[in-house]
Design a protein around this motif. Sequence first.
Motif: not given
Length: 241
Positions: A119, A121, A147, A220-221, A239
């Motif tokens: 992930h 962020v 992350i 988040d993306q 997430l």
Amino acid sequence: MKLVTLFLFSILFASSASWADPLADKLSAAFQSTQPDLTVEHIADSPAQGIREVKLSNGEYLYATAEGRYLFAGKLIELSGTEFNDLTEERQRQDRADILANLDLDKSITYKAKDAEQHEVFVFTDVSCGYCKNFHNHIDEIVQRGITVHYLAFPRAGVASPVGELMGRAWCAEDQQSALTEIKVSNRLSQTPVPCRAPISEHHALAQKLGVRGTPAIFDQHGNSLGGYLDTEQLVSALNR
């Protein structure tokens, strides 16, 4: 939204003329005289028949009746079967995703995920913010969980404040990661910054466009707003939803 709501509900559009461009002109004139920091970015059809959506420069959406007489603030909710779908939040999420996808990551202070990245962020931070410091205390755990954290600057007291200046020094340090950590731990920086143009004002403007009101603000993306302070387990859970 609170800053504009009272004003918005006092607006009554007397004209029922064609309002694609005229509505934009009316709104722009109204904001210019009452809240000049807000502008109209675009007006388009909403998913609801006869209702138009108005996007503002701070990322918020308003809605107008088809004849252009009434303007209202709030969420556009679709009832689909037995489920409620927040169409306004989905539009804002798409906008945030587009903005973050085009962000120059070289201007962020990034802590890369260990091993395989799962992930990303984006965290708007303020070095004087207690919850931001608490979040940063978990940074080693967070990157160990796959992350990547991209820090962006949002000094709540303003770009020209002492905090804004201190954050600029972190962004101009040779070792940005250790500089940011040191400032969050001790409120000082021992490194001598190198000449650079710190992106503090750029990040501050971006935060306002994304609707950031406090820190930390985590996205988040995919453009989802994950909220404020989260510990490692809470972040992983958010997430993985």
